[in-house]
Design an enzyme around this catalytic site. Sequence first.
Site, PDB file in Angstrom:
ATOM      1  N   CYS A 121       0.836  -1.200   0.000  1.00 33.68           N
ATOM      2  CA  CYS A 121       0.000   0.000   0.000  1.00 33.68           C
ATOM      3  C   CYS A 121       0.874   1.256   0.000  1.00 33.68           C
ATOM      4  O   CYS A 121       0.641   2.194  -0.781  1.00 33.68           O
ATOM      5  CB  CYS A 121      -0.919  -0.029   1.215  1.00 33.68           C
ATOM      6  SG  CYS A 121      -2.133   1.287   1.241  1.00 33.68           S
ATOM      7  N   CYS A 122       1.910   1.283   0.857  1.00 33.11           N
ATOM      8  CA  CYS A 122       2.824   2.436   0.896  1.00 33.11           C
ATOM      9  C   CYS A 122       3.575   2.588  -0.419  1.00 33.11           C
ATOM     10  O   CYS A 122       3.825   3.702  -0.874  1.00 33.11           O
ATOM     11  CB  CYS A 122       3.821   2.291   2.042  1.00 33.11           C
ATOM     12  SG  CYS A 122       3.215   2.837   3.646  1.00 33.11           S
ATOM     13  N   CYS A 207      -3.658   4.119   9.421  1.00 34.33           N
ATOM     14  CA  CYS A 207      -2.410   3.592   9.981  1.00 34.33           C
ATOM     15  C   CYS A 207      -1.842   4.469  11.092  1.00 34.33           C
ATOM     16  O   CYS A 207      -0.672   4.342  11.444  1.00 34.33           O
ATOM     17  CB  CYS A 207      -1.363   3.445   8.879  1.00 34.33           C
ATOM     18  SG  CYS A 207      -1.857   2.336   7.572  1.00 34.33           S
ATOM     19  N   CYS A 230       7.391   3.998   6.336  1.00 32.86           N
ATOM     20  CA  CYS A 230       6.612   3.812   5.112  1.00 32.86           C
ATOM     21  C   CYS A 230       7.486   3.330   3.960  1.00 32.86           C
ATOM     22  O   CYS A 230       6.976   2.892   2.933  1.00 32.86           O
ATOM     23  CB  CYS A 230       5.909   5.103   4.723  1.00 32.86           C
ATOM     24  SG  CYS A 230       7.033   6.494   4.502  1.00 32.86           S
TER      25      CYS A 230
HETATM   26 FE1  SF4 Z   1      -1.387   2.767   2.893  1.00 30.55          FE
HETATM   27 FE2  SF4 Z   1      -1.116   3.066   5.526  1.00 30.55          FE
HETATM   28 FE3  SF4 Z   1       0.990   3.391   3.879  1.00 30.55          FE
HETATM   29 FE4  SF4 Z   1      -1.002   5.175   3.932  1.00 30.55          FE
HETATM   30  S1  SF4 Z   1       0.456   4.709   5.616  1.00 30.55           S
HETATM   31  S2  SF4 Z   1      -0.017   4.377   2.137  1.00 30.55           S
HETATM   32  S3  SF4 Z   1      -2.797   3.818   4.240  1.00 30.55           S
HETATM   33  S4  SF4 Z   1      -0.141   1.493   4.316  1.00 30.55           S
END
Ligand code: SF4
EC number: 1.8.4.10
Length: 235
Positions: A121-122, A207, A230
Amino acid sequence: MITYETWDSEQKPTFPIDNDEKGALHVLTWAYEHYGKDLLYACSFGIEGIVLIDLISQVRDDAEIVFLDTNLHFSETYETIERVKEAYPRLRIHLQTPTLSLEEQEQQFGAELWKMNPNKCCELRKIIPLRQAMAEKKAWISGLRREQSPTRQHVEFINLDKKFHNIKVCPLIHWTWKDVWRYVHRHNLSYNPLHDRGYPSIGCAPCTSPAYTEEDLRSGRWAGLGKTECGLHES
Ligand code: SF4
């Protein structure tokens, strides 16, 4: 010029840290003189970002700043950005969004990817967009402080960034949490109100928890997911 390619052959500058800003203004002045338009500040609009924007505006009032808009930030964060834009109208603040919308991400990778695979996701919502934003840049500025977490204790003012193949400039490495807040209050800067509700470090809403320990100010990020960064700062 100190670039990713010339890193080994160029002499690195040193900066005095005996002023109120602990070297930050010296570093920023050097960085904008050295890199000019090839320098980008990637700002999260957390409290360090508020300080850095104020310092940057003293050095280059039309500096280019990017916010990685994952589409998952708190409404308070977006409101903070709008207030900053009003306070510093000459700064060029740009919101960089991912290629995939949240709906497209869900279709391709499943619902709530941040729970199942936060690294992916990051990567999709932060790392790839930052890479796109920095495509033409030789260096970027980050608000990392050594005190923030064990993984940040060895950060220097000027760093080789192997992840993004450029130079990472970190003016605030010697600032403590108290230094940051002292500066914010002394200059009466507007900041994200979530900081006053127990969020020392503010990222995407899914998060970020309001956990707070003196030992690790980032302990509320990805709490329970076995993740502490991240991926933007893994060189
Ligand atoms: Fe995705 Fe969480 Fe990363 Fe944001 S902090 S990009 S929601 S995993």
